[in-house]
Design a protein around this motif. Structure first.
Motif, short mmCIF file in Angstrom:
data_model
loop_
_atom_site.label_atom_id
_atom_site.label_comp_id
_atom_site.label_asym_id
_atom_site.label_seq_id
_atom_site.Cartn_x
_atom_site.Cartn_y
_atom_site.Cartn_z
N ALA A 99 -2.48 6.71 5.13
CA ALA A 99 -4.09 6.48 4.85
C ALA A 99 -3.76 5.33 3.68
N GLU A 100 -3.05 5.57 2.40
CA GLU A 100 -3.16 4.64 1.54
C GLU A 100 -2.53 3.25 2.01
N THR A 101 -1.62 2.89 2.83
CA THR A 101 -1.26 1.95 3.36
C THR A 101 -2.52 1.29 4.32
N TRP A 102 -3.03 1.93 5.02
CA TRP A 102 -4.04 1.71 5.81
C TRP A 102 -5.24 0.70 4.97
N ILE A 103 -5.58 1.63 3.64
CA ILE A 103 -6.61 1.13 2.84
C ILE A 103 -6.17 -0.40 2.15
N GLU A 104 -4.83 -0.37 1.97
CA GLU A 104 -4.35 -1.60 1.35
C GLU A 104 -4.18 -2.64 2.45
#
Length: 131
Positions: free
Chosen positions: A12-17
């Motif tokens: 999820a954090e990679t997706w947001i980035e």
């Protein structure tokens, strides 16, 4: 925290980035070919091409404030900043983004105006807060 929860948070954090960078190639690698999407303008299933169009149209930058996660679900409380084409600010608000991640692929994404709705959809609650 179990391994599945860690993978969900990382994905999820990679997706947001990638979303903030408008990195459509990166998003495609961690998004299922059929993404179930729920947002303020409706719900449906979209493919990678439509995801790219949505990211470009939204022109949204997200900064995470709080994280709640368990197994395949994560809720991110975020500062959202919507931009005009010239990168001036169109609007700002707090949003709650729900992800469901399976095998490091986002296959469900929903955005809500309040934590209660996000928790209802994800099955998470305040006790699932990540410190």
């Amino acid at each position: 925290m179990n391994h599945k929860s860690v993978e969900t948070i990382e994905t999820a954090e990679t997706w947001i980035e990638f979303s903030n960078q408008r990195n459509l190639e990166g998003l495609s690698k961690i998004t299922s070919h059929e993404l179930e999407l729920i947002g303020p303008k409706g719900a449906g299933v979209i493919n990678h091409r439509q995801l790219g169009e949505w990211i470009e149209r939204a022109n949204l930058q997200l900064a995470t404030i709080e994280r709640y996660a368990k197994d395949n679900y994560i809720v991110l409380e975020q500062h959202g900043t919507w931009l005009n084409d010239d990168d001036t600010i169109k609007g700002r608000d707090i949003v709650f983004t729900v992800f469901k991640v399976v095998d490091r692929q986002v296959n469900f994404l929903a955005r809500y105006d309040n934590k209660e709705e996000a928790f209802k959809v994800s099955g998470l609650d305040d006790e699932d807060k990540i410190n």
